[in-house]
Motif scaffolding. Structure first.
Motif, PDB file in Angstrom:
ATOM      1  N   ALA A   1       0.149  -1.728   0.099  1.00  0.00           N
ATOM      2  CA  ALA A   1       0.092  -0.097  -0.090  1.00  0.00           C
ATOM      3  C   ALA A   1       1.042   0.991   0.028  1.00  0.00           C
ATOM      4  O   ALA A   1       0.541   2.355  -0.759  1.00  0.00           O
ATOM      5  CB  ALA A   1      -1.458   0.107   1.115  1.00  0.00           C
TER       6      ALA A   1
ATOM      7  N   ARG B   1       2.121   1.518  -3.208  1.00  0.00           N
ATOM      8  CA  ARG B   1       1.091   2.253  -4.420  1.00  0.00           C
ATOM      9  C   ARG B   1       1.155   3.727  -3.795  1.00  0.00           C
ATOM     10  O   ARG B   1       1.044   4.292  -5.002  1.00  0.00           O
ATOM     11  CB  ARG B   1       0.130   1.160  -4.150  1.00  0.00           C
ATOM     12  N   LYS B   2       1.344   4.180  -2.737  1.00  0.00           N
ATOM     13  CA  LYS B   2       0.990   5.463  -2.961  1.00  0.00           C
ATOM     14  C   LYS B   2       1.740   6.290  -3.802  1.00  0.00           C
ATOM     15  O   LYS B   2       2.512   6.587  -3.785  1.00  0.00           O
ATOM     16  CB  LYS B   2       0.664   5.528  -0.887  1.00  0.00           C
TER      17      LYS B   2
ATOM     18  N   PHE C   1      -4.902   3.981 -11.050  1.00  0.00           N
ATOM     19  CA  PHE C   1      -5.680   3.219 -11.504  1.00  0.00           C
ATOM     20  C   PHE C   1      -6.386   3.606 -12.387  1.00  0.00           C
ATOM     21  O   PHE C   1      -7.548   4.921 -11.887  1.00  0.00           O
ATOM     22  CB  PHE C   1      -6.442   2.953 -10.382  1.00  0.00           C
TER      23      PHE C   1
ATOM     24  N   LEU D   1     -15.315   5.057  -9.543  1.00  0.00           N
ATOM     25  CA  LEU D   1     -15.788   6.071  -8.791  1.00  0.00           C
ATOM     26  C   LEU D   1     -16.958   5.409  -7.448  1.00  0.00           C
ATOM     27  O   LEU D   1     -17.263   4.649  -7.322  1.00  0.00           O
ATOM     28  CB  LEU D   1     -16.551   7.847  -9.604  1.00  0.00           C
ATOM     29  N   ILE D   2     -15.943   6.450  -5.781  1.00  0.00           N
ATOM     30  CA  ILE D   2     -17.238   6.533  -4.936  1.00  0.00           C
ATOM     31  C   ILE D   2     -18.108   7.086  -4.575  1.00  0.00           C
ATOM     32  O   ILE D   2     -18.125   7.938  -4.867  1.00  0.00           O
ATOM     33  CB  ILE D   2     -16.530   6.304  -3.345  1.00  0.00           C
TER      34      ILE D   2
ATOM     35  N   LEU E   1      -9.230  11.622  -2.896  1.00  0.00           N
ATOM     36  CA  LEU E   1      -8.431  10.853  -2.150  1.00  0.00           C
ATOM     37  C   LEU E   1      -7.252  10.320  -2.006  1.00  0.00           C
ATOM     38  O   LEU E   1      -6.924  10.061  -0.959  1.00  0.00           O
ATOM     39  CB  LEU E   1      -9.970   9.288  -2.782  1.00  0.00           C
ATOM     40  N   PRO E   2      -6.580  10.040  -3.318  1.00  0.00           N
ATOM     41  CA  PRO E   2      -5.151   9.132  -3.565  1.00  0.00           C
ATOM     42  C   PRO E   2      -4.645  10.885  -2.423  1.00  0.00           C
ATOM     43  O   PRO E   2      -3.881  10.104  -1.868  1.00  0.00           O
ATOM     44  CB  PRO E   2      -4.879   9.326  -4.982  1.00  0.00           C
TER      45      PRO E   2
ATOM     46  N   TYR F   1      -4.827  10.026   0.953  1.00  0.00           N
ATOM     47  CA  TYR F   1      -3.726   9.099   2.025  1.00  0.00           C
ATOM     48  C   TYR F   1      -2.720   9.252   2.006  1.00  0.00           C
ATOM     49  O   TYR F   1      -1.889   8.641   2.292  1.00  0.00           O
ATOM     50  CB  TYR F   1      -4.828   7.531   1.744  1.00  0.00           C
TER      51      TYR F   1
ATOM     52  N   ARG G   1      -8.387  11.158 -11.322  1.00  0.00           N
ATOM     53  CA  ARG G   1      -8.406  11.049  -9.621  1.00  0.00           C
ATOM     54  C   ARG G   1      -6.736   9.446 -10.365  1.00  0.00           C
ATOM     55  O   ARG G   1      -6.123   9.570  -9.504  1.00  0.00           O
ATOM     56  CB  ARG G   1      -8.750   9.772  -9.764  1.00  0.00           C
TER      57      ARG G   1
ATOM     58  N   LYS H   1     -16.821  -2.246  -2.491  1.00  0.00           N
ATOM     59  CA  LYS H   1     -16.377  -1.704  -3.484  1.00  0.00           C
ATOM     60  C   LYS H   1     -15.678  -0.470  -2.685  1.00  0.00           C
ATOM     61  O   LYS H   1     -14.676  -0.434  -3.572  1.00  0.00           O
ATOM     62  CB  LYS H   1     -17.059  -1.262  -4.464  1.00  0.00           C
ATOM     63  N   GLU H   2     -16.287   0.249  -2.365  1.00  0.00           N
ATOM     64  CA  GLU H   2     -15.681   1.336  -2.080  1.00  0.00           C
ATOM     65  C   GLU H   2     -14.223   0.746  -0.993  1.00  0.00           C
ATOM     66  O   GLU H   2     -12.984   1.777  -1.219  1.00  0.00           O
ATOM     67  CB  GLU H   2     -16.622   2.422  -0.717  1.00  0.00           C
TER      68      GLU H   2
ATOM     69  N   VAL I   1     -11.114   0.551  -3.871  1.00  0.00           N
ATOM     70  CA  VAL I   1     -11.921   2.446  -4.169  1.00  0.00           C
ATOM     71  C   VAL I   1     -10.508   2.582  -3.306  1.00  0.00           C
ATOM     72  O   VAL I   1      -9.179   2.299  -3.592  1.00  0.00           O
ATOM     73  CB  VAL I   1     -12.328   2.042  -4.933  1.00  0.00           C
TER      74      VAL I   1
ATOM     75  N   VAL J   1      -6.873   0.480  -3.185  1.00  0.00           N
ATOM     76  CA  VAL J   1      -6.437   1.255  -4.080  1.00  0.00           C
ATOM     77  C   VAL J   1      -5.482   2.078  -4.424  1.00  0.00           C
ATOM     78  O   VAL J   1      -4.085   1.991  -4.057  1.00  0.00           O
ATOM     79  CB  VAL J   1      -6.917   0.551  -5.687  1.00  0.00           C
ATOM     80  N   HIS J   2      -6.111   2.920  -3.425  1.00  0.00           N
ATOM     81  CA  HIS J   2      -5.527   3.988  -3.582  1.00  0.00           C
ATOM     82  C   HIS J   2      -4.095   4.562  -2.409  1.00  0.00           C
ATOM     83  O   HIS J   2      -4.587   5.640  -1.643  1.00  0.00           O
ATOM     84  CB  HIS J   2      -6.585   5.589  -3.684  1.00  0.00           C
ATOM     85  N   GLY J   3      -4.365   3.210  -1.367  1.00  0.00           N
ATOM     86  CA  GLY J   3      -3.482   3.546  -0.155  1.00  0.00           C
ATOM     87  C   GLY J   3      -3.867   4.174   0.766  1.00  0.00           C
ATOM     88  O   GLY J   3      -3.277   3.821   2.217  1.00  0.00           O
TER      89      GLY J   3
END
Lengths: 231, 790
Positions: free
Chosen positions: A78, A81-82, A87, A94-95, A106-107, A110, A154, B696-697, B700, B703-705
């Protein structure tokens, strides 16, 4: 940039074993635009997930920027990845509870980026995909093409050197598909490495290199126009 | 969690809820069925007497001696039988067979009519008619075993209070425990008449007899009630007939609703029935909510099965029926396990409630029907929602794999979580409040210095004969500070005595005021403060001329400033007395009742020893308890005659008054812990469900950390947000309910924000613990899997 040696991925469900990837070796260099094609179930997405550090191979080696990562724990993956991988998914992912701005943000959250810096970067990314005017909208209020542009924003907001795209145009009509492919093409021109899984020959034509998978094996590789062979 | 785990947790939640409900049900069943085992119990009434003495109302559960036979006479056919119970107005009576001596609280003098009014089952007797002659006794089999060791005792003698020999005429079955009083030894009331020279008291002032009547089948009690004022007019002494009234109290109502003066023993409380009934309802609701949450949580796997069935032609109705039957079977399994749990817990439950429940005793058509109804209700509550929800899913979407969109659950699920957290928070808060109030009852001052104080029950002993010598002897000892005595124990119980307000001593003006009759050093020993004026002088001058009152009494007598009442006349029939001092208000009984107008009158240790020497009290020096006790016992042997007298610490007697609150406190604690466990079980399932729902959320974000911890933070955060809504809703409810209960006590703790915060934190902590327990599950969400199938 990425290098895999003798990669095998086996899925086990109760008593059935499925070999998704069968002894694959591959190297992808900085700045490449690679397309992976093949019929359903050939292992395209599995390969992409392993490249994206969200899945682990059963055996084999994987060097991500010269670091062996095939046995890393989830936490370490993780962390890796950040900020270094973006992706893009076929169904956007999307959320729904978050608006456009928040989805793109979002990214960065984190990664621990400050709020002011986040706002600047998100606006920059939204401008890049020309969807700034929709930043307070929720995903359900957008068309498919718009949603995918948000997903692209994103993916690029953290300036990752690598973008992994899984059938990015699969749920779009051709005009919107074109738009997204143009965006990816522009990113690649600016030096971002792109690996894309696709069913579409037209999309594949944007790439400089094409890999064909069948039953978990690479059956064909060719280098697209304008890219010098380095292997 | 896999499906087997869900099933287990589901059953566990139901079992906990049902077990609690069964236990509460057993308790309530008992409370609600008091005194119903008598034949024609709906025709039995107790006659009660209210007397208004200048605004001070005496609500007496007992009546004058002549009332029983007179009322039976007066109403002729309408009343088929009557019986009086008299126990010397003493909570326990000494009964002896040879050298076996017990203090028995089940002793009563009574009329032969007892066996017509009440139902008693005979074990052994030679006579047909009982208790018609003096010195006859009827005893229960337990009493027979207690005194004689066996039940073959007809014809044997017992000695009551050292002076009355009675012969056992019959041995009968003990009554079941759900009776508002129980007896062990009944002695003919004629025996008491013989002891007094052949006649029972004939006055209508003294009212120590609990009087029960049975009305004839054709008679409506209101007919009798209507004529009672006329009966009072024609029978009561002239000077009290205008301010006295009689009422009929249905036997069934006594246990839960009667809180009069001089009750045979402390009755139950309707409020606790409501509270526990409410708690049972809450718990069953929580269990049903759990069931809903957990059942819909497994719908991912069920949905496919149901979708396929639908495609194959099953109607929504078929599927609903199937799901309801499933719910019923699961509830039935849980109920059977709960019954086993209940049986295992009964010995402990009996200990807590001081009862003697047995599961087998509870089998009756009514109870079985109730049991079945509970099951159907739980199955319906728990099964119908999933049945509608799952049966209504769109099969096309399910088969395509898009579960998340196949049904909307968000809002209704939140309502369920809100109600569950709401109940848990309220119960935890209630338990804390009840605990505080219980501690308050035990700790707060009732006006008496309760430490280092022994109380000697000297009723019927010979102590009164040599009390002055006893006092002198005891006070000589280093361990002992001072000794006093009174007719009742202050702060525990008291009687009313006749006073004449003003200088007039005309018999018509008598008022019966709550009062104690005491001997020297009363205020010193009990630590009761004197605010104004003076206490009693220890010489004979105050004996017939001095009385002390409290500020309430001063106000009652018309003095705005209590001090102004000093010097006022307050005569008694044995002397002209004046108020010499005002003592601090104290709680004459429990902290349930406000300090009311009260008088304390000094009587002579020599001339009227029995009037003031019923309970002696000894204040000992701190740290000298054992030494003092040994010495008191030795001294009592010489002074109290052959009666063995009971010595208790004042504190223990005081604490015993709150046995009901102690039980309530314990049960409330248990129930709140149980509710926390039940809602934790529910949340456990719910968090798993949300992880599934939000996979799912979560993917996601991963995946984004996002880390697993931040994912759980997300989910716990959602609960905490819901919880904040709960807190806002529940706060006024908690405030209102706690006020409602606390107002039962004249002295009570106030609504505590601290307790509220504590309750909120407890529930919040539970949410966090549950979230942490599901950490691994959140970790197991594999974005590679989820995103592939989306």
């Amino acid at each position: 940039m990425l290098k895999i040696n003798n990669l095998i991925k086996v899925f086990r469900a109760d008593e059935v074993e499925t070999v998704a990837l069968n002894d694959i070796s591959l190297e992808i260099h900085e700045g490449e635009f690679v397309a992976i094609m093949g019929p359903s179930g050939c292992g395209k997405t599995t390969l992409l997930n392993i490249l994206g550090l969200i899945d682990l191979p059963t055996s084999g080696q994987y060097f991500f920027r010269n670091k062996e990562v095939s046995k890393l724990k989830e936490k370490a993956r993780a962390k890796l990845r950040k900020g270094s991988i973006g992706f893009i998914f076929q169904n956007f992912n999307l959320i729904e509870e978050l608006n456009v701005f928040e989805n793109v943000e979002l990214p960065l959250i984190y990664m621990g980026v400050s709020a002011r810096e986040r706002k600047r970067k998100v606006m920059e990314a939204l401008e890049k995909v020309q969807i700034t005017h929709r930043q307070r909208h929720f995903p359900v209020q957008l068309s498919g093409g718009q949603q995918q542009r948000v997903a692209v924003a994103r993916a690029v907001v953290a300036d990752p050197p690598l973008i992994l795209a899984d059938e990015p145009t699969g749920n779009l009509d051709s005009a919107h598909g074109e738009e997204v492919m143009q965006l990816l093409n522009d990113l690649n021109s600016n030096g971002t490495t792109i690996v894309m899984v696709t069913h579409s020959q037209r999309d594949a034509d944007y790439s400089r290199r094409l890999i064909r998978l069948f039953d978990g094996k690479i059956i064909h590789e060719n280098v697209g126009a304008g890219f010098e062979e380095k292997m | 969690m896999n499906n087997r785990m869900y099933f287990f947790v589901n059953i566990l939640g139901l079992v906990l809820g049902l077990t609690a409900v069964f236990l509460i049900g057993i308790y309530l069943n008992d409370e609600l069925n008091f005194d119903r085992f008598h034949k024609d119990s709906d025709r039995i009434y107790r006659v009660i007497q209210f007397g208004n003495y200048g605004g001070l109302v005496e609500r007496s559960s007992s009546c004058p001696f002549p009332l029983g036979p007179e009322i039976d006479d007066y109403f002729g056919e309408k009343i088929t039988s009557h019986t009086r119970l008299f126990n010397y107005q003493s909570p326990s009576t000494q009964i002896a067979y040879r050298n076996i001596v017990h203090y028995d609280s089940g002793f009563f003098f009574t009329d032969p009519g007892f066996f017509e009014v009440f139902t008693v089952d005979t074990i052994d007797t030679k006579d047909e008619k009982w208790l018609e002659k003096p010195f006859q006794a009827v005893i229960t089999s337990n009493a027979a075993r207690k005194y004689f060791g066996h039940i073959d005792v007809v014809g044997k003698n017992l000695t009551i209070e050292n002076h009355l020999q009675v012969e056992v005429q019959a041995v009968v079955e003990d009554w079941p425990v759900h009776s508002h009083f129980d007896f062990s030894v009944l002695v003919s009331l004629d025996s008491y008449a013989q002891m007094r020279g052949g006649e029972l008291p004939t006055n209508w002032v003294q009212n120590p007899c609990w009087t029960y009547i049975k009305v004839s089948e054709q008679t409506n009690q209101s007919e009798i009630q209507k004529s009672l004022p006329a009966f009072v007019k024609s029978h009561f002494d002239a000077f009290i007939r205008d301010n006295n009234a009689l009422f009929l109290q249905p036997l069934h109502d006594i246990h839960l609703t009667s809180h009069l003066e001089y009750e045979i023993r402390k009755n139950g409380n309707m409020e606790y029935v409501y509270i526990f009934g409410g708690v049972a309802l809450f718990l069953i609701l929580m269990a049903a909510i759990n069931y809903i949450n957990l059942t819909t949580a497994t719908f991912a796997s069920r949905a496919r099965e149901i979708a396929v069935k639908k495609v194959l032609g099953a109607t929504a109705g078929n599927i609903r029926f199937q799901l309801f039957i499933e719910a019923f079977i699961i509830t039935l399994i849980a109920a059977v396990i709960s019954l086993v749990f209940t049986e295992l817990l009964l010995p402990w439950f009996n200990q807590v409630t001081v009862k003697d429940f047995e599961l087998l005793d509870l089998i009756s058509w009514r109870n079985l029907l109730f049991f079945f109804l509970v099951l159907v209700a739980v199955a319906a509550a728990g099964g119908i929602y999933p049945a509608i929800f799952i049966a209504g899913l769109n099969p096309a979407r399910i088969l395509k794999g898009n579960l998340r969109r196949a049904g909307k659950t968000g809002a209704s699920r939140k309502v369920l979580v809100v109600s569950q957290l709401f109940i848990s928070t309220l119960l935890v808060f209630a338990a804390l409040t009840i605990h505080d109030q219980y501690k308050h009852l035990l700790r707060s001052s009732n006006g008496i210095n309760r430490d280092n104080l022994f109380v000697i029950n000297a009723r019927f002993s010979d102590l009164y004969k040599s009390y002055p010598e006893f006092k002198k002897e005891i006070e000589k000892h280093d361990a002992i500070y001072k000794v006093t005595a009174s007719d009742y124990i202050p702060g525990i119980d008291h009687n009313r005595h006749g006073f004449f307000v003003g200088s007039d001593t005309a018999v018509n003006d008598v008022v019966f005021l709550p009062a104690l009759r005491v001997v020297n050093d009363f205020f010193e020993v009990y630590g009761l403060e004197i605010n104004e004026g003076r206490g009693f002088e220890n010489d004979s001058s105050d004996l017939l001329s001095a009385v002390l009152i409290n500020p309430e009494m001063a106000r009652h007598l018309g003095y705005e400033k209590p001090g102004n009442a000093i010097g006022a006349d307050l005569n008694v029939y044995y002397g002209n007395e004046q108020v010499v001092g005002i003592f601090e208000d104290f709680y004459p009984k429990t902290l349930h009742d406000e300090p009311n107008p009260f008088a304390i009158d000094l009587v002579s240790e020599e001339k009227n020893p029995k009037m003031g020497i019923q309970y002696a009290a000894v204040r000992y020096k701190p740290g000298n308890k054992d030494e003092a006790l040994t010495y008191i016992k030795r001294s009592l042997k010489r002074h109290a005659g052959d009666k063995q007298v009971q010595i208790n610490e004042y504190k223990d007697i005081y604490y015993n008054q709150y046995a009901e609150e102690r039980l309530f406190n314990q049960l409330a604690g248990i129930m709140s812990v149980l509710s926390l466990i039940i809602s934790a079980v529910g949340l456990l399932g719910l968090v798993s469900f949300m992880i599934l729902q939000k996979s799912k959320e979560i993917s996601v974000r991963k995946v984004h950390g996002a880390s697993n911890r931040s994912i759980l933070g997300l989910i716990a955060g959602e609960f905490i947000r819901i919880f904040i809504v709960v807190i806002l809703f529940a706060l006024p409810v908690a405030w209102y309910l706690s006020r409602l209960w606390l107002d039962n006590f004249a002295s009570h703790v106030s609504f505590s924000l601290m307790n509220w915060i504590l309750a909120v934190l407890t529930v919040a902590l539970m949410i966090i613990i549950v979230a942490v327990l599901r950490l691994r599950e959140a970790a197991r969400v594999n974005p590679a899997e989820i995103l592939k199938y989306e």
